[in-house]
Design a protein around this motif. Structure first.
Motif, PDB file in Angstrom:
ATOM      1  N   GLY A 135       0.788  -1.220   0.000  1.00 17.82           N
ATOM      2  CA  GLY A 135       0.000   0.000   0.000  1.00 17.82           C
ATOM      3  C   GLY A 135       0.819   1.268   0.000  1.00 17.82           C
ATOM      4  O   GLY A 135       0.268   2.360  -0.130  1.00 17.82           O
ATOM      5  N   ARG A 136       2.137   1.152   0.123  1.00 20.34           N
ATOM      6  CA  ARG A 136       2.969   2.337   0.322  1.00 20.34           C
ATOM      7  C   ARG A 136       3.069   3.212  -0.920  1.00 20.34           C
ATOM      8  O   ARG A 136       3.116   4.440  -0.819  1.00 20.34           O
ATOM      9  N   THR A 137       3.112   2.647  -2.099  1.00 19.84           N
ATOM     10  CA  THR A 137       3.471   3.420  -3.284  1.00 19.84           C
ATOM     11  C   THR A 137       2.451   3.292  -4.404  1.00 19.84           C
ATOM     12  O   THR A 137       1.709   2.315  -4.498  1.00 19.84           O
ATOM     13  N   VAL A 138       2.445   4.322  -5.246  1.00 23.27           N
ATOM     14  CA  VAL A 138       1.820   4.244  -6.556  1.00 23.27           C
ATOM     15  C   VAL A 138       2.960   3.962  -7.518  1.00 23.27           C
ATOM     16  O   VAL A 138       3.814   4.819  -7.732  1.00 23.27           O
ATOM     17  N   PRO A 139       3.042   2.771  -8.082  1.00 26.52           N
ATOM     18  CA  PRO A 139       4.237   2.391  -8.856  1.00 26.52           C
ATOM     19  C   PRO A 139       4.524   3.353 -10.002  1.00 26.52           C
ATOM     20  O   PRO A 139       3.621   3.814 -10.695  1.00 26.52           O
ATOM     21  N   SER A 140       5.804   3.638 -10.200  1.00 22.12           N
ATOM     22  CA  SER A 140       6.203   4.499 -11.315  1.00 22.12           C
ATOM     23  C   SER A 140       6.247   3.731 -12.626  1.00 22.12           C
ATOM     24  O   SER A 140       6.281   4.335 -13.691  1.00 22.12           O
ATOM     25  N   LEU A 141       6.267   2.395 -12.552  1.00 21.19           N
ATOM     26  CA  LEU A 141       6.182   1.566 -13.754  1.00 21.19           C
ATOM     27  C   LEU A 141       4.720   1.447 -14.171  1.00 21.19           C
ATOM     28  O   LEU A 141       3.869   1.023 -13.381  1.00 21.19           O
ATOM     29  N   LYS A 142       4.416   1.791 -15.403  1.00 15.05           N
ATOM     30  CA  LYS A 142       3.023   1.785 -15.865  1.00 15.05           C
ATOM     31  C   LYS A 142       2.395   0.402 -15.733  1.00 15.05           C
ATOM     32  O   LYS A 142       1.246   0.267 -15.303  1.00 15.05           O
ATOM     33  N   GLU A 143       3.147  -0.616 -16.101  1.00 13.85           N
ATOM     34  CA  GLU A 143       2.597  -1.972 -16.090  1.00 13.85           C
ATOM     35  C   GLU A 143       2.219  -2.404 -14.675  1.00 13.85           C
ATOM     36  O   GLU A 143       1.164  -3.006 -14.457  1.00 13.85           O
ATOM     37  N   VAL A 144       3.065  -2.087 -13.706  1.00 17.79           N
ATOM     38  CA  VAL A 144       2.782  -2.473 -12.321  1.00 17.79           C
ATOM     39  C   VAL A 144       1.640  -1.637 -11.762  1.00 17.79           C
ATOM     40  O   VAL A 144       0.784  -2.137 -11.025  1.00 17.79           O
ATOM     41  N   ALA A 145       1.601  -0.349 -12.100  1.00 17.88           N
ATOM     42  CA  ALA A 145       0.550   0.530 -11.600  1.00 17.88           C
ATOM     43  C   ALA A 145      -0.827   0.079 -12.056  1.00 17.88           C
ATOM     44  O   ALA A 145      -1.819   0.250 -11.336  1.00 17.88           O
ATOM     45  N   ASN A 146      -0.900  -0.504 -13.246  1.00 16.71           N
ATOM     46  CA  ASN A 146      -2.191  -0.948 -13.772  1.00 16.71           C
ATOM     47  C   ASN A 146      -2.471  -2.416 -13.492  1.00 16.71           C
ATOM     48  O   ASN A 146      -3.373  -3.003 -14.093  1.00 16.71           O
ATOM     49  N   SER A 147      -1.710  -3.012 -12.588  1.00 13.37           N
ATOM     50  CA  SER A 147      -1.903  -4.414 -12.244  1.00 13.37           C
ATOM     51  C   SER A 147      -2.610  -4.550 -10.903  1.00 13.37           C
ATOM     52  O   SER A 147      -2.780  -3.576 -10.163  1.00 13.37           O
TER      53      SER A 147
END
Length: 800
Positions: free
Chosen positions: A692-704
């Motif tokens: 829960g700590r981060t909004v991923p900077s990698l697009k693929e991970v952020a949308n997973s």
């Protein structure tokens, strides 16, 4: 007579062969001799630059010193226990599997044999992480059973194939006779197959013993208690106690090795005895012939060619011989099939299988080469960051996963609870020349170090990595960490300021839930309605909003009102908060406190933070970044969610992004780069995102699903009736998409060397105005005046 002459000729050739192999044997024995000789040198005496055949004087004190430093008997007992359990289990399971394979029809046996070869080619490092997770779920971590469990799978496919090769040599008539006598599968295995496989049993036992006795990595991975560790760990501990005392280390090695030597000696005697007793020596000397029992041949001489020939041709030979029975072929004729016939048979009907084996072998070599390249990274890395216990837990998970994948790299966590203390320690470390190797820092803070040239630029890491590219990241955080056009640090997140809200308080007060596109008026109306005197004592004990009075909270409202913070984002020279648009945004923000009184007073915030007030249900809304999610997920008394910032004249949010930076003074730079690459890559970002700590900077991970979670659907007012279920709490915030939806509207503050001083000038003036200590216009003028020098020095740093 012909056989005797063949034996004499082969014996003569064998004598010359032994003479030629003698120097090679001496070459292999030389390290063992030097190990023993070094163990008798005086304690602490450094190694000689020249080869020393016999130490002078001979010192016996190293051996008792080893037992004085370590409880070696306990480590030895653990090793004996593991080997005593694992070796018999390995023999039983591997022989069962080999026997079962030998009884299968040819087609299935060939398929499973090829599958075993493929599994055999998989590097053991590829299964470490999976095995660790399985053991963790099974509760086997820190248990000696974790070291024994692989034996229940036969330890290695190679052992299974050894038994398969042996059992295929047993005449099928023996198995059939036993079955006619009423013997079941286990009885045939125990009464017929195993007694005929004594050499293979001894060989597998010997190999398995050496494997378990010398196993260092598995105890290191799975055991935490020192009292459960084995002898290889003891040697490593001895090295750590006194890394330069080579006589002591060699004495420890001499103590550990004798059991292996004894096992090899006894195994050799038994195997040779079996060969001579079964008269296999003559067959061996006569040469390897497919279709004959060549176990002795494989172990006397020419073992590798014989073994390969037998393994590849065993299935077609046996099946061809069985097929020949129906055509009147005799047993002697079947045994006389020569090598040419066998290879023609194999290369004909089974050519595609040979090509498959070759392809799998090549793939295994390539995989091993890739793993070897990763394993080449070793060293120690210090990693520093700040945050609450929930954030510490998040980064501990990332570090643990990295160390499992890179066992030769040790990451030391340096956690600082408070941001101010972290900044002070970081600045002090750089000033003293002893900074952490890797640290997490916000983009608003890193430029002061980038300007001094004390950071190692990480842009080249993306170019060298190959798997990661700039296109895989959201551009907003990447741009924030460019200094003078060079990418200095690699961002792990791309968070934004959002509104956290207590769904239960909204519903109890009948206030509409925040939605996309809500306005300043909607926001203010909700804050007013949710600011209440709940107990009727005349004092406000529930506030509609919690927000800190800092520049990064003012900024979105200044931008949404049409104003600007600075005159130039890349080369700022002054604050531009004195324009009518900027002042309108500042006034709206300050009026939340002075006029509408929907936020706690300064004294109340000092007594209890805004985050704590939101967590205990006495504040309905909180303006924060993604950072607080791990803490808020511990809430069990109510359901909460997130909404975008309310919209003014334009839509705007502010970037919150942290990045992994590396000190130029880091000693193990390759290890530090490996850690950063893992942490910001597709392996590490999902781990931090799941906490829960981060909004991923990698697009693929952020949308997973690693970031978006279970998606309980609370944000749109739809639910399953149980809004406080465990599923909802684990998924929180249900509307995580909000963090991604606002990215196109995110703006950032300048990345200049003195920006922390600019923020300080703003916070100490506008912050006072927030609580009514000075007028707004006076605070604006004072902030501009106090920040002038900081902007001037930043320009000078940029020119340098």
């Amino acid at each position: 007579m012909g056989l005797e002459r063949g034996v004499r000729r082969a014996s003569g050739r064998g004598g010359w062969r032994h003479l030629l192999l003698l120097p090679l044997a001496v070459l292999f024995l030389l390290p063992l001799y030097l190990m023993v000789a070094t163990s008798f040198r005086e304690i602490g005496r450094p190694l000689s630059r020249e080869l020393e055949w016999a130490p002078r004087p001979i010192a016996w004190g190293n051996y008792p010193a080893v037992f004085d430093l370590l409880d070696l008997w306990r480590f030895a007992a653990n090793s004996v226990l593991v080997a005593a359990l694992a070796v018999p289990i390995t023999i039983v399971v591997a022989s069962w599997a080999g026997f079962a394979l030998a009884q299968l029809p040819q087609a299935w046996r060939l398929r499973l044999t090829l599958l075993s070869l493929a599994v055999l080619m998989v590097p053991v490092t590829a299964v470490w992480l999976t095995r660790f997770l399985l053991f963790k779920e099974a509760g086997l971590l820190d248990s000696r059973w974790a070291l024994v469990v692989p034996a229940f799978g036969g330890t290695s496919p190679f052992y299974v194939l050894l038994f398969l090769w042996t059992f295929l040599r047993v005449p099928a008539e023996l198995y059939e006779a036993a079955r006619l006598e009423g013997a079941g599968a286990l009885r045939v295995w125990a009464g017929v197959a195993m007694p005929l496989a004594r050499p293979t049993i001894i060989a597998v036992a010997m190999l398995a013993f050496v494997l378990y006795w010398s196993n260092f990595l598995d105890p290191l991975f799975y055991l935490r208690s020192t009292e459960k560790q084995t002898l290889p760990y003891a040697l490593q501990a001895l090295h750590q106690l006194d890394p330069s005392n080579w006589p002591l280390l060699m004495a420890g090695a001499v103590i550990v090795n004798p059991p292996v030597v004894v096992v090899f000696h006894l195994a050799q005697r038994h195997i040779l005895k079996e060969f001579r007793g079964q008269r296999w020596l003559g067959r061996c000397v006569g040469g390897c012939a497919p279709g004959r029992s060549n176990v002795g041949c494989g172990l006397c001489h020419g073992a590798w060619p014989c073994a390969v020939t037998e393994l590849i041709t065993s299935v077609p030979v046996v099946e061809a011989s069985r097929a020949g029975r129906g055509r009147g072929s005799s047993t002697s004729q079947r045994k006389e099939m020569d090598s040419v016939q066998i290879w023609r048979f194999a290369l004909g009907g089974h050519r595609r299988h040979l090509f498959l084996v070759a392809f799998l072998a090549l793939a295994g070599l390539v995989a091993q080469a890739g793993v070897a390249a990763q394993e080449g990274v070793s060293g120690e890395v210090s990693f520093s960051f700040w945050g609450d216990p929930a954030e510490l837990q998040a980064y501990q998970a990332v570090v643990e996963a990295f160390e499992e994948a890179h066992p030769d790299v040790e990451v030391e966590i340096v956690h600082v609870p408070r941001a101010d203390d972290f900044q002070s320690r970081l600045a002090t470390g750089f000033a003293a020349g002893d900074p952490p190797d890797v640290f997490l820092i916000n983009y608003r803070r890193y430029a002061q170090y980038a300007a001094r040239g004390v950071l190692e630029p990480l842009g080249p890491l993306l170019e060298a990595d190959g798997a990661l590219t700039e296109e895989a990241f959201y551009p907003e955080p990447l741009d924030a960490f460019r200094f003078d056009g060079e990418l200095v640090c690699l961002p792990q997140n791309v968070s934004s300021l959002v509104v956290y809200y207590n769904r239960d308080l909204f519903e109890a007060a009948g206030v509409p839930l925040p939605t996309e596109g809500w306005t300043w008026d909607d926001f203010l109306g909700a804050a007013k309605a949710l600011t209440q005197d709940v107990d009727g004592d005349g004092q406000t004990d529930q506030y509609g909003l919690g927000v800190e009075n800092s520049l990064i909270r003012f900024a979105p409202f200044i931008w949404q009102a049409g104003g600007e913070l600075v005159d130039d984002l890349e080369r700022p020279t002054r604050l531009t908060i004195d324009t009518p648009e900027a002042r309108a945004g500042i006034e709206f923000f300050i009026d939340l406190s002075l006029e509408h009184k929907v936020v706690p007073t300064e004294a109340e915030v000092q007594a209890e933070s805004d985050e704590d007030r939101f967590a205990n249900g006495t504040t309905a809304m909180l303006l924060q970044s993604r950072r607080v999610v791990p803490t808020l997920r511990q809430i069990e008394d109510f359901t909460w969610d997130v909404a975008p910032l309310p919209r003014g004249k334009v839509e705007a949010g502010i970037l919150h992004s942290d990045a992994y930076c590396m000190a130029a003074a880091a000693e193990d730079k390759e290890a530090a780069r490996a850690f950063i690459s893992f942490a910001v890559g597709p392996e590490g970002q999902p781990i931090a995102a799941q906490t829960g700590r981060t909004v991923p900077s990698l697009k693929e991970v952020a949308n997973s699903s690693a970031f978006l979670g279970l998606g309980a659907g609370l944000g749109d007012g739809e639910g399953d009736g149980d809004s406080n279920s465990l599923r909802d709490r684990l998924a929180a915030p249900a509307s995580s998409e909000v963090f991604l939806d606002v990215i196109p509207h995110i703006r950032r503050v300048p990345s200049i060397s003195t920006w922390p001083e600019v923020e300080e000038a703003f916070n100490t003036t506008l912050g006072r105005a927030f609580y009514g200590e000075i007028e707004i216009d006076d605070a604006i003028a004072l902030a501009q005046e106090r920040s002038e020098d900081a902007f001037r020095r930043a320009a000078e740093d940029a020119e340098r």
